[in-house]
Design an enzyme around this catalytic site. Structure first.
Site, mmCIF file in Angstrom:
data_model
loop_
_atom_site.group_PDB
_atom_site.id
_atom_site.type_symbol
_atom_site.label_atom_id
_atom_site.label_comp_id
_atom_site.label_asym_id
_atom_site.label_seq_id
_atom_site.Cartn_x
_atom_site.Cartn_y
_atom_site.Cartn_z
ATOM 1 C CB CYS A 133 4.684 -6.387 -7.414
ATOM 2 S SG CYS A 133 3.616 -5.485 -6.169
ATOM 3 C CG ASP A 193 4.929 -0.789 -5.958
ATOM 4 O OD1 ASP A 193 5.450 0.233 -6.755
ATOM 5 O OD2 ASP A 193 4.862 -0.730 -4.936
ATOM 6 N NE ARG A 221 7.216 1.710 -5.047
ATOM 7 C CZ ARG A 221 7.546 1.360 -3.528
ATOM 8 N NH1 ARG A 221 8.400 1.861 -3.061
ATOM 9 N NH2 ARG A 221 6.756 0.326 -3.069
ATOM 10 C CG HIS A 272 8.646 -4.345 -5.446
ATOM 11 N ND1 HIS A 272 8.484 -3.415 -4.707
ATOM 12 C CD2 HIS A 272 7.611 -4.957 -5.794
ATOM 13 C CE1 HIS A 272 7.252 -3.269 -4.515
ATOM 14 N NE2 HIS A 272 6.509 -4.120 -5.184
ATOM 15 C CB CYS A 286 6.489 -5.842 -1.761
ATOM 16 S SG CYS A 286 4.964 -6.286 -2.419
#
Length: 208
Positions: free
Chosen positions: A41, A43, A45, A97, A100
């Site tokens: 992803c 993202d 993080r 994750h 999400c």
């Protein structure tokens, strides 16, 4: 964020790398031979190499919203074909994750503009597994399970491709489904049964 700090960080990173390996960048310049393709992803993080404890040159990475593998997305399909056919990676990983935002957005009744057709693919995952998901009363646990099922379905989408089927037949390439828990830092192996899914889809999706 002060962008000047980014360049200062880069200089420090170079010094640290050369201190441990004076030939580090010379080796990188000779080419890459990663054994893993990581589809994750976007993202911020989820830092692919860092969470696996790997460094430059060790993993080929593709990232998009909610780690999707969509057959008509030329971006991800180009990455898959290059990694499998040219780089000859040994394993392909789809890593979602928990928490999400893409998965959560797909479950909202809202017009999200250009994101609508992308998130529709996650809604399709919910539709396929709605009986299981609707039986989960706790909303957070339901989202977590959807994250896992989305990873599973994207692994299946990979297994449908000719590149993956041929590489599995010729050299034993496997597809794996993982989830990163942002609250603990742990990687969770969903233990996707590659051979089981391959045998289930071969009647319709046999390409190689």
């Amino acid at each position: 964020m002060d962008l000047n700090k980014v360049f200062a960080n880069n200089k420090n990173w170079i010094k640290e790398r050369l201190a441990t390996d004076p030939n580090f960048f010379e080796s990188l310049g000779k080419g890459q031979k990663p054994e893993l393709l990581f589809i994750g992803c976007s993202d911020s993080r989820v830092a692919a190499e860092e969470l696996m404890g790997l460094g430059p040159g060790e993993v080929f990475v593709h990232r998009n919203i909610a780690n999707m593998v969509i057959s008509i997305d030329l971006n991800v399909m180009s990455v898959v074909n290059y990694a499998v056919n040219q780089l000859q990676v040994k394993d392909v990983i789809v890593c979602g994750h928990y928490a999400c935002g893409g998965v959560k957005a797909a479950m909202q009744s809202a017009d999200l503009g250009i994101l609508n057709p992308w998130l529709r693919n996650i809604r399709d995952v919910y539709r396929i597994h709605r009986s299981e998901l609707n039986a989960i009363s706790d909303e957070e646990k339901r989202y977590d399970r959807l994250v896992e099922l989305n990873v599973q379905e994207q692994c299946v989408n990979l297994i449908k491709t000719a590149a993956v089927q041929k590489a599995n037949r010729d050299r034993g390439l496997k597809v794996h489904g993982w989830v990163f828990d942002v609250k603990t830092g742990k990687l969770i192996d969903l233990k996707i049964d590659f051979d089981k899914y391959l045998s289930k889809i071969m009647e319709i999706y046999h390409l190689e």
